[in-house]
Design an enzyme around this catalytic site. Structure first.
Site, PDB file in Angstrom:
ATOM      1  N   CYS A 119      -9.142  -2.746   0.892  1.00  0.00           N
ATOM      2  CA  CYS A 119      -8.169  -1.706   0.250  1.00  0.00           C
ATOM      3  C   CYS A 119      -9.177  -0.399   0.172  1.00  0.00           C
ATOM      4  O   CYS A 119      -8.445   0.852  -0.187  1.00  0.00           O
ATOM      5  CB  CYS A 119      -7.202  -1.919  -0.259  1.00  0.00           C
ATOM      6  SG  CYS A 119      -6.469  -3.457   0.165  1.00  0.00           S
ATOM      7  N   HIS A 252      -4.390   4.035  -4.035  1.00  0.00           N
ATOM      8  CA  HIS A 252      -4.011   3.033  -3.062  1.00  0.00           C
ATOM      9  C   HIS A 252      -2.758   2.608  -3.163  1.00  0.00           C
ATOM     10  O   HIS A 252      -1.939   2.168  -4.494  1.00  0.00           O
ATOM     11  CB  HIS A 252      -5.029   1.864  -3.022  1.00  0.00           C
ATOM     12  CG  HIS A 252      -4.701   0.628  -2.379  1.00  0.00           C
ATOM     13  ND1 HIS A 252      -4.241   0.684  -1.029  1.00  0.00           N
ATOM     14  CD2 HIS A 252      -4.327  -0.807  -2.514  1.00  0.00           C
ATOM     15  CE1 HIS A 252      -3.896  -0.545  -0.575  1.00  0.00           C
ATOM     16  NE2 HIS A 252      -4.357  -1.239  -1.523  1.00  0.00           N
ATOM     17  N   ASN A 282       2.027  -2.211   1.449  1.00  0.00           N
ATOM     18  CA  ASN A 282       0.438  -1.883   1.395  1.00  0.00           C
ATOM     19  C   ASN A 282      -0.209  -2.009   2.628  1.00  0.00           C
ATOM     20  O   ASN A 282      -0.163  -3.139   3.291  1.00  0.00           O
ATOM     21  CB  ASN A 282      -0.079  -3.319   0.403  1.00  0.00           C
ATOM     22  CG  ASN A 282      -1.690  -3.178   0.145  1.00  0.00           C
ATOM     23  OD1 ASN A 282      -2.186  -2.218   0.939  1.00  0.00           O
ATOM     24  ND2 ASN A 282      -1.996  -3.863  -0.764  1.00  0.00           N
TER      25      ASN A 282
HETATM   26  O1  UT7 Z   1      -4.556  -4.389  -1.695  1.00  0.00           O
HETATM   27  C1  UT7 Z   1      -5.253  -4.853  -2.696  1.00  0.00           C
HETATM   28  C2  UT7 Z   1      -4.769  -4.875  -3.877  1.00  0.00           C
HETATM   29  N1  UT7 Z   1      -3.793  -5.727  -4.194  1.00  0.00           N
HETATM   30  C3  UT7 Z   1      -2.782  -5.400  -5.201  1.00  0.00           C
HETATM   31  O2  UT7 Z   1      -2.899  -4.691  -5.955  1.00  0.00           O
HETATM   32  C4  UT7 Z   1      -1.830  -6.754  -5.553  1.00  0.00           C
HETATM   33  C5  UT7 Z   1      -1.797  -6.951  -6.893  1.00  0.00           C
HETATM   34  N2  UT7 Z   1      -0.696  -7.696  -7.374  1.00  0.00           N
HETATM   35  C6  UT7 Z   1       0.339  -7.547  -7.338  1.00  0.00           C
HETATM   36  O3  UT7 Z   1       1.142  -6.424  -6.911  1.00  0.00           O
HETATM   37  C7  UT7 Z   1       1.531  -8.610  -8.134  1.00  0.00           C
HETATM   38  O4  UT7 Z   1       0.802  -9.281  -8.837  1.00  0.00           O
HETATM   39  C8  UT7 Z   1       2.409  -9.253  -7.138  1.00  0.00           C
HETATM   40  C9  UT7 Z   1       3.534  -8.337  -6.449  1.00  0.00           C
HETATM   41  C10 UT7 Z   1       1.412  -9.795  -5.993  1.00  0.00           C
HETATM   42  C11 UT7 Z   1       3.210 -10.278  -7.955  1.00  0.00           C
HETATM   43  O5  UT7 Z   1       3.835  -9.842  -8.898  1.00  0.00           O
HETATM   44  P1  UT7 Z   1       4.104 -10.531 -10.352  1.00  0.00           P
HETATM   45  O6  UT7 Z   1       4.936  -9.702 -11.357  1.00  0.00           O
HETATM   46  O7  UT7 Z   1       2.413 -10.576 -10.760  1.00  0.00           O
HETATM   47  O8  UT7 Z   1       4.713 -11.980 -10.120  1.00  0.00           O
HETATM   48  P2  UT7 Z   1       4.074 -13.345 -10.168  1.00  0.00           P
HETATM   49  O9  UT7 Z   1       3.004 -13.766  -9.362  1.00  0.00           O
HETATM   50  O10 UT7 Z   1       3.716 -13.649 -11.662  1.00  0.00           O
HETATM   51  O11 UT7 Z   1       5.420 -14.293  -9.767  1.00  0.00           O
HETATM   52  C12 UT7 Z   1       6.523 -14.078 -10.678  1.00  0.00           C
HETATM   53  C13 UT7 Z   1       7.525 -15.341  -9.809  1.00  0.00           C
HETATM   54  C14 UT7 Z   1       6.863 -16.587  -9.634  1.00  0.00           C
HETATM   55  O12 UT7 Z   1       7.948 -17.631  -9.760  1.00  0.00           O
HETATM   56  P3  UT7 Z   1       7.484 -18.438 -10.854  1.00  0.00           P
HETATM   57  O13 UT7 Z   1       6.608 -19.302 -11.239  1.00  0.00           O
HETATM   58  O14 UT7 Z   1       8.025 -17.559 -12.276  1.00  0.00           O
HETATM   59  O15 UT7 Z   1       9.069 -19.674 -11.159  1.00  0.00           O
HETATM   60  C15 UT7 Z   1       6.521 -16.550  -8.053  1.00  0.00           C
HETATM   61  O16 UT7 Z   1       6.802 -17.842  -7.482  1.00  0.00           O
HETATM   62  O17 UT7 Z   1       7.914 -14.814  -8.902  1.00  0.00           O
HETATM   63  C16 UT7 Z   1       7.879 -15.593  -7.745  1.00  0.00           C
HETATM   64  N3  UT7 Z   1       7.670 -15.196  -6.516  1.00  0.00           N
HETATM   65  C17 UT7 Z   1       8.464 -14.603  -5.720  1.00  0.00           C
HETATM   66  N4  UT7 Z   1       9.855 -14.602  -5.682  1.00  0.00           N
HETATM   67  C18 UT7 Z   1      10.691 -14.252  -4.732  1.00  0.00           C
HETATM   68  C19 UT7 Z   1       6.317 -14.756  -5.901  1.00  0.00           C
HETATM   69  N5  UT7 Z   1       6.687 -14.118  -4.637  1.00  0.00           N
HETATM   70  C20 UT7 Z   1       8.022 -14.085  -4.675  1.00  0.00           C
HETATM   71  C21 UT7 Z   1       8.834 -13.569  -3.334  1.00  0.00           C
HETATM   72  N6  UT7 Z   1       9.986 -13.515  -3.703  1.00  0.00           N
HETATM   73  N7  UT7 Z   1       8.215 -12.819  -2.310  1.00  0.00           N
END
Ligand code: UT7
Length: 325
Positions: A119, A252, A282
């Site tokens: 990225c 980005h 993204n």
């Molecule tokens: O391009 C390279 C750079 N990439 C990035 O910059 C990505 C960086 N990371 C992010 O943008 C975020 O960390 C994410 C968008 C990937 C995830 O967001 P988050 O607020 O960190 O969520 P999380 O991983 O803490 O997940 C929260 C909850 C989890 O459930 P529990 O464990 O709290 O019950 C996940 O299982 O959300 C759940 N979850 C979803 N729920 C519905 C994860 N993905 C999904 C989904 N739909 N698609």
């Protein structure tokens, strides 16, 4: 006389198939994967992404973006003397997508190569092209970010497959008497390879390992917010500028929350941040030139504006470029 490089035209291309969060959620439900428009919007700011049709490759998207950029610059493909494509989803293992693009543009002879910094690829490619133009090795470069990330997504992994999309963006970078690119700052730290990778590889005619994207989203999130501020400050210092000199921040486009966090740390109002993640998702190396072109064509970013581009992604890689448009 000092020789500088300057962007003289921008272009972009999105494949026609737009997939809304609701449509994607419905498709995933068919696989027993649960997600929702509400979750995706709240956590990422993404409302939709575009996916390519079967048989369409990164070089095809790049070609359309380059045609638009050349038209905007008032240049023909015959005048191009350097092609750099930033991509992590090349058409083939080799040759480079840049060489394939060169042929599709109907030209031959000039150097053409890919840059692979995930990225951060576009800020890496722009920095390399700037250096080549400033040393006189090129006068009219095409610098492109092009990706078909839909091909490497694991549609059984809801934590990643809702985030990415396909597309391409391009700029024409030309030799100039006045400064365009003011400064850049690039970094990598390979100790973080495992937090964002596609671990498969080709061996003996087979793909070994998983050729699908794996990401520890939270680890990437934390690193991204820290390094984006550092890269922006380092780039400003190199250019002898301050945050107050930035007219537009084009980060980005991965997650609206990362962009908001970066803007806050740089004391920039959100009205100075170009945001396209809601419509593009993204698109990895394509995200910055796609956003730049959208902002130029939308009349937001204008000639003479000072613009900070910032990339961050797999590697771990990160970097920034400050420029006068
Ligand atoms: O391009 C390279 C750079 N990439 C990035 O910059 C990505 C960086 N990371 C992010 O943008 C975020 O960390 C994410 C968008 C990937 C995830 O967001 P988050 O607020 O960190 O969520 P999380 O991983 O803490 O997940 C929260 C909850 C989890 O459930 P529990 O464990 O709290 O019950 C996940 O299982 O959300 C759940 N979850 C979803 N729920 C519905 C994860 N993905 C999904 C989904 N739909 N698609």
């Amino acid at each position: 006389m000092t020789l500088y490089s300057r962007i003289t035209g921008t272009g972009s291309y999105l494949p026609p198939r737009r997939v809304s969060n609701d449509e994607l959620a419905q498709e995933l439900a068919g696989r027993g994967i649960e997600t929702s428009n509400e979750w995706i919007v709240e956590r990422t700011g993404i409302h939709a992404r575009h996916f390519v049709a079967d048989g369409v490759n990164s070089s095809d998207l790049a070609l359309e973006a380059c045609r638009h950029a050349l038209e905007a610059a008032g240049r023909s493909a015959a005048e191009v003397d350097l092609i750099i494509v930033a991509t992590s989803t090349p058409d083939m293992v080799f040759p480079s997508s840049a060489a394939i693009l060169q042929n599709k543009l109907g030209i031959a002879g000039c150097p053409a190569f890919d840059v692979q910094a995930v990225c951060s690829g576009f800020v890496y490619a722009l920095t390399v092209a700037d250096a080549m133009v400033r040393t006189g090795a090129a006068k009219c470069a095409l610098v492109v970010g092009a990706e078909v990330f839909s091909r490497i997504l694991d549609f059984n992994d809801r934590t990643t497959c809702v985030l990415f999309g396909d597309g391409a963006g391009a700029v024409v970078l030309e030799a100039s008497d006045t400064p365009g690119i003011l400064a850049s700052d690039l970094h990598a730290d390979g100790s973080h390879v495992g937090i964002l990778c596609v671990p498969g590889h080709v061996s003996g005619g087979q793909v070994l390992g998983t050729p699908l994207l794996h990401m520890d989203g939270q680890a990437v999130f934390k690193l991204a917010v820290r390094v984006l501020e550092e890269a922006a400050r380092a780039t400003l210092a190199k250019a002898g500028k301050t945050e107050a000199d930035i007219d537009w921040l084009i980060p980005h486009q991965a997650n609206i929350r990362i962009m908001q966090g970066t803007a806050k740390k740089l004391k920039l109002g959100l009205d100075k941040v170009v945001v396209t993640v809601h419509e593009h998702g993204n698109t990895s190396a394509a995200s910055i030139p796609l956003a730049l072109d959208a902002a130029v064509r939308g009349g937001q970013v204008r000639t003479g504006d000072t613009v900070m581009l910032e990339g961050v992604g797999g590697g771990f890689t990160w970097g920034a470029v400050l420029l006068n448009l």
